[in-house]
Design a protein around this motif. Structure first.
Motif, short mmCIF file in Angstrom:
data_model
loop_
_atom_site.label_atom_id
_atom_site.label_comp_id
_atom_site.label_asym_id
_atom_site.label_seq_id
_atom_site.Cartn_x
_atom_site.Cartn_y
_atom_site.Cartn_z
N ALA A 80 1.95 -11.93 85.08
CA ALA A 80 0.99 -12.27 85.95
C ALA A 80 1.98 -10.75 86.82
O ALA A 80 0.78 -9.89 87.33
N ARG A 81 3.15 -11.08 86.29
CA ARG A 81 3.38 -9.34 87.31
C ARG A 81 3.26 -8.15 86.72
O ARG A 81 3.02 -7.23 87.81
N LEU A 82 3.23 -8.02 85.33
CA LEU A 82 2.86 -6.54 84.56
C LEU A 82 0.67 -6.76 84.62
O LEU A 82 0.72 -5.52 85.01
N GLY A 83 0.32 -7.84 85.25
CA GLY A 83 -0.69 -7.59 85.48
C GLY A 83 -1.23 -7.16 86.57
O GLY A 83 -1.74 -6.29 87.14
N ARG A 84 -0.68 -7.35 87.82
CA ARG A 84 -0.26 -6.77 88.84
C ARG A 84 0.40 -4.66 89.14
O ARG A 84 -0.45 -4.16 89.36
N ALA A 85 0.62 -4.84 88.38
CA ALA A 85 1.38 -3.60 87.71
C ALA A 85 0.40 -2.70 87.22
O ALA A 85 0.82 -0.82 87.25
N ALA A 86 -0.21 -2.92 86.53
CA ALA A 86 -0.45 -2.46 84.84
C ALA A 86 -1.70 -0.97 85.73
O ALA A 86 -1.61 -0.02 85.06
N LEU A 122 7.11 -1.32 92.40
CA LEU A 122 8.29 -2.60 93.02
C LEU A 122 7.43 -3.58 93.84
O LEU A 122 7.47 -4.47 93.49
N GLU A 123 6.62 -2.83 94.85
CA GLU A 123 5.67 -3.70 95.66
C GLU A 123 4.83 -4.48 94.20
O GLU A 123 4.29 -5.85 95.08
N ALA A 124 4.21 -4.34 93.06
CA ALA A 124 3.48 -5.09 92.69
C ALA A 124 4.28 -6.07 91.87
O ALA A 124 3.79 -7.80 91.89
N VAL A 125 5.55 -5.81 91.06
CA VAL A 125 6.24 -6.22 91.04
C VAL A 125 7.10 -7.36 91.18
O VAL A 125 7.01 -8.86 90.88
N ASP A 180 4.44 7.25 92.66
CA ASP A 180 3.88 5.38 92.24
C ASP A 180 5.00 4.58 92.03
O ASP A 180 5.00 3.14 91.95
N ALA A 181 6.13 4.90 92.37
CA ALA A 181 7.52 4.29 92.32
C ALA A 181 7.28 2.22 92.84
O ALA A 181 8.10 1.62 92.39
N ARG A 182 7.01 3.53 94.05
CA ARG A 182 7.16 2.15 96.13
C ARG A 182 6.15 0.92 95.42
O ARG A 182 6.18 -0.40 95.16
N ALA A 183 5.14 1.75 94.92
CA ALA A 183 3.77 0.85 94.58
C ALA A 183 4.21 -0.53 93.43
O ALA A 183 4.17 -1.83 93.77
N ALA A 189 7.70 -7.21 103.99
CA ALA A 189 6.80 -7.95 104.64
C ALA A 189 6.09 -8.33 103.70
O ALA A 189 5.82 -9.48 103.41
N ARG A 190 6.41 -7.61 102.26
CA ARG A 190 6.16 -8.26 101.32
C ARG A 190 6.60 -8.48 100.12
O ARG A 190 6.84 -9.24 99.16
N VAL A 191 8.00 -7.93 100.12
CA VAL A 191 8.98 -7.53 99.66
C VAL A 191 10.13 -8.48 100.44
O VAL A 191 10.94 -7.37 100.85
N HIS A 192 11.00 -9.74 100.63
CA HIS A 192 11.98 -10.17 100.86
C HIS A 192 12.30 -11.26 100.74
O HIS A 192 12.43 -12.16 99.31
N ASP A 193 13.67 -11.82 101.15
CA ASP A 193 14.62 -12.55 100.58
C ASP A 193 15.16 -12.81 99.06
O ASP A 193 15.69 -13.33 98.44
N LEU A 194 15.11 -11.22 99.04
CA LEU A 194 15.98 -10.78 97.02
C LEU A 194 17.25 -11.03 97.04
O LEU A 194 17.60 -11.19 98.57
N HIS A 195 17.44 -11.66 95.95
CA HIS A 195 18.97 -12.26 95.40
C HIS A 195 19.73 -10.59 94.99
O HIS A 195 19.39 -11.00 93.64
#
Lengths: 554, 295
Positions: free
Chosen positions: A20-26, A43-46, A38-41, A76-82
């Motif tokens: 699913a992640r790879l699909g969003r990043a394709a 990361l937000e996708a993956v 496109d690096a930020r986009a 808002a999209r990427v949070h609570d990373l460990h």
């Protein structure tokens, strides 16, 4: 029997999630290649909230572009990373917490960012899981802290996505192995994309995305010490180390910590060591980064092998030209590997010697200072007796015998762990204290234990300008305390010694002064250094060593 | 890499004198036991030194009698205060009475000691006057420059008033030091933190190529000694012809190199191949590479 109808358990949820992640990043990738814009986009996708992320932050090499990119994602999209990474070196490593992108942290060393880290921890912005040694953290990559996404740095990639990590390979193999083989995502920043790599350090099918960074990954020349700054006290201490410990035990395999103290030892081998007839008898095999200060000893034929945790800026051509000594690939360039070198340092070395900031009366040593959470790095792995070691060597056996003489304990060897400090550090801070600052820091930061770099029970020798205390020969805690006080000079701890007890320890050889070793202090001059300047190191290397600009005066 | 070399750069003033002169021949005048200290430092709460940062005395060099003074960079960077300057002036004036083979000045100084203001300035000018008096009496004054603080400010002028300068690569010579130039003219003019730029501008190799220093030696007290011995028979020439010739040489130098932005440009203009490698060469290689190419 009317059993409830449950669907059969799925065993590939991680694979599905990965797909699913790879699909969003394709949309952002052409094959494995992604443009820096496109690096930020990407990361937000993956990335998904709560992901365990390894942002490659090493002792030296930094995935700095990916760190900046991660700081720029939408919280808002990427949070609570460990975050699970060995070193917090860059401001961005802390910025991700300040921006609310990450909340939890497991790490091993935070030297340059220690003060900011402490502030955010006390403000409740960072939840520290634990502070590790390198090997522990790498071990947890393969148990309960496996990264879901890893952001790594490589020197170069080819069109297929194979990576060349070269002299500064460092942590990359262990990070990629843990991530790629548990269905995680590996994203690499590279300095350049080339048609043909010098060699393949990481195969393309372990890597998902490759991004050419706008600027080369930052590499810190952490192990370079300018010989011009070595003092005569350090020369004296180096003479004592060589004569009183290296020669005494016949140390063949060893690791040196960073610092001017150990650089002085390296620079004394071809001069003072030679004059004692020790060439070939000590210091033949090293677990050590390519220290420029080791060049004169290598050139003089002292060194048979050096395996390295990481590279060192400016040493690339020199290491490539000395393949009999360094570990190099078929392409000729060096390869380092932190995990394997840590293992070598722990299990296969007879001696570790390094500096510290504070030593207490039991010999516990700590580099923790108030207001900073600095972590450990690799010193505790190097500076600990390897209880799992079984192979014998004369140095290991002699240390073990000294520790057991007169007792009926099962015979075994022991690693030599030497703490080398001047009695007073800069600003006249005493190196010997009744109680380590680590206790107060632990209380401040809510740690379960005081952060001790090397436990007293592992320390075998303390070396100061006053002499060597051999703790292996101490039989009681009281003797140990007096042995430490006996080399603590004019610090309060030193002045608190029991003079008779210390003289008694000296008679027994537990404490040895320079004169007891036959060292004339007046001969401890900088003229003994095989190189007295950076230029001398370059000359010794036959012009192969190319020091970073800040170390040059030419 | 020669372990028997004794670094001049790292030695103190007395070590340099003892290594430079014939073994055991040095006798210090007005030594530390005399407690001749600066009267200007205590009111500023600044520490004094019992020799005020300069060692003067007499000794022998290759058997010949010489007077010698050595500045101690370890005390205020060898800066010249009233007592410090008076000791050098006294040494030089003594030469007029004793007529030694030469006076040796082992310079290491950032210039005038700012704490002492005018007293320091006057002291330096008295040293200059004394140097010229000794030279006009036919006694050569030889400068050795290889210490950690170099030779700058008023002592830079003193050095160039003497008969000859022996310098090592580590020795530096100039009027304003790098930080002073940057402060007064801006970082665009001179970046004092660019260590490579600083060394190739004020360092011994460049000063030798420009002809300001006469002999370039390795950083070794023995090498300084050999060079000083070879210069003992220098005959001072303060004639008008000699001054005119020097002025002509300086004018020609300005003409030839006035537009150069960097020492590297000058080295290229001197016709030295691969100038960028010069800083890395050791002394012998450097002398070979630059033979007959000095300005």
């Amino acid at each position: 029997m009317n059993a409830p109808l449950t669907p059969p358990r799925r065993w590939d949820t991680q694979s599905q999630n990965r797909a699913a992640r790879l699909g969003r990043a394709a949309a952002f990738a052409r094959g494995r290649h992604v443009a820096a814009a496109d690096a930020r986009a990407l990361l937000e996708a993956v990335l998904e909230p709560g992901d365990r992320v390894c942002l490659e932050g090493n002792n030296q090499k930094q995935a700095d572009f990916l760190a900046k990119t991660l700081v720029s994602v939408d919280p808002a999209r990427v949070h609570d990373l460990h975050m699970v990474q060995s070193v917090l070196a860059l401001p961005e490593h802390i910025d991700v917490f300040e921006r609310g992108i990450a909340t939890k942290l497991d790490f091993s060393f935070s030297g340059p960012q220690g003060a900011r880290l402490a502030k955010l921890v006390s403000a409740g912005r960072i939840d520290i899981g634990a502070i590790h040694t390198y090997l522990e953290l790498f071990g947890r990559y393969f148990t309960d802290l496996t990264p879901r996404v890893s952001l790594i740095a490589a020197q170069a990639a080819d069109a297929a996505g194979n990576l060349y990590t070269g002299p500064n390979t460092e942590d990359t193999p262990v990070i990629v192995e843990a991530t790629a083989f548990k269905r995680g995502i590996v994203i690499a920043q590279v300095n350049e994309v080339v048609d043909t790599l010098p060699r393949i350090d990481i195969p393309a099918d372990w890597v998902d995305f490759v991004i050419p960074a706008p600027t080369p990954a930052y590499v810190e020349p952490l192990f370079t010490r300018d010989p011009a700054q070595i003092s005569e006290v350090q020369v004296l201490m180096a003479m004592m180390a060589i004569q009183g410990i290296y020669a005494e035990y016949g140390v063949q395999r060893l690791n040196h910590g960073i610092g001017f103290d150990t650089a002085a030892i390296e620079l004394l081998l071809p001069t003072y060591g030679e004059s004692l007839g020790l060439k070939g008898k000590i210091c033949r095999h090293w677990a050590l980064n390519p220290h420029p200060a080791l060049i004169p000893a290598i050139e003089a034929g002292w060194v048979e092998s050096v395996h390295s945790f990481g590279g060192e800026l400016g040493m690339e051509a020199y290491t490539a030209a000395r393949p009999d000594v360094f570990f190099t690939g078929p392409d000729g360039s060096m390869r380092s590997n932190r995990a394997l070198c840590q293992a070598a340092g722990h299990y296969a070395c007879d001696l570790f010697i390094g500096s510290t900031l504070q030593i207490d009366l039991a010999g516990n040593s700590s580099t923790a200072t108030l207001g900073r959470i600095a972590g450990f790095g690799g010193a505790p792995n190097m500076g600990a007796d390897a209880r799992g070691r079984r192979h014998a060597s004369p140095a290991w056996l002699k240390a073990g015998e000294q520790a057991r003489a007169g007792s009926s304990r099962m015979p075994r060897g022991q690693k030599l762990v030497v703490q080398m400090v001047e009695t007073f550090r800069e600003h006249m801070a005493p190196a010997f204290v009744e109680q380590l600052d680590a206790w107060e820091l632990a209380e401040q930061a809510g740690m379960p234990l005081p952060p001790v770099m090397i436990y007293g029970e592992d320390v075998t020798h303390i070396l100061t300008e006053e002499g060597i205390a051999n703790l292996l020969l101490c039989r009681t805690a009281g003797e140990r305390e007096q042995a430490i006080r006996g080399v603590a000079g004019y610090t309060a701890v030193g002045l608190g010694r029991d003079r008779r007890a210390v003289e008694n320890l000296r008679d027994r050889g537990v404490i040895r002064r320079p004169e007891d070793l036959g060292i004339d202090k007046r001969l401890a001059s900088r003229d003994l250094l095989a190189a007295k300047s950076m230029k001398d190191l370059v000359r010794a290397s036959g012009g192969l060593y190319d020091p970073p600009k800040r170390f040059r005066n030419w | 890499m020669n372990a028997h070399r004794h670094s001049y750069y790292e030695a103190g003033a007395r070590e340099r004198l003892h290594g430079l002169l014939d073994a055991g021949s040095f006798r210090e005048l007005l030594g530390p036991a005399e407690r001749m200290t600066s009267p200007h430092l205590p009111p500023l709460d600044a520490p004094v030194a019992f020799d005020d940062g300069v060692v003067v005395g007499r000794g022998r060099l290759a058997g010949r009698s010489v007077l010698a003074g050595a500045q101690e960079g370890g005390f205020n960077g060898g800066a010249v205060g009233e007592v410090h300057g008076a000791k050098l002036t006294g040494l030089l004036e003594r030469a007029l009475d004793e007529r030694p083979a030469a006076v040796l000045l082992l310079v290491e100084s950032g210039g005038v000691r700012l704490h002492e203001a005018n007293a320091g300035l006057i002291a330096v000018s008295e040293v200059m006057r004394a140097v010229l008096a000794v030279r006009s009496a036919g006694i050569p004054v030889l400068v050795l420059d290889g210490g950690q603080f170099g030779c700058f400010g008023g002592m830079g002028i003193v050095a160039r008033c003497c008969d000859a300068i022996v310098i090592s690569e580590e020795g530096r010579l100039g009027l304003s030091g790098p930080e002073v130039i940057e402060t007064t003219c801006g970082v665009e003019e001179f970046d004092s933190r660019d260590r490579a730029l600083v060394w190739r501008t004020v360092g011994g190799k460049h000063r030798y190529l420009l002809g300001e220093a006469d002999v370039l030696v390795a950083d070794d007290i023995g090498a300084f000694r050999e060079a000083a011995i070879r210069l003992l028979d220098t005959v001072p020439d303060l004639s008008l012809d000699a001054l005119d010739a020097e002025h002509g040489r300086l004018a020609a130098r300005l003409e030839r190199f006035g537009t150069c932005r960097d020492a590297l440009d000058i080295w290229s203009a001197l016709g030295i191949g691969q100038p960028a490698r010069l800083p890395l060469l050791d002394t012998d290689e450097f002398l070979t590479a630059t033979a007959d190419r000095r300005a």
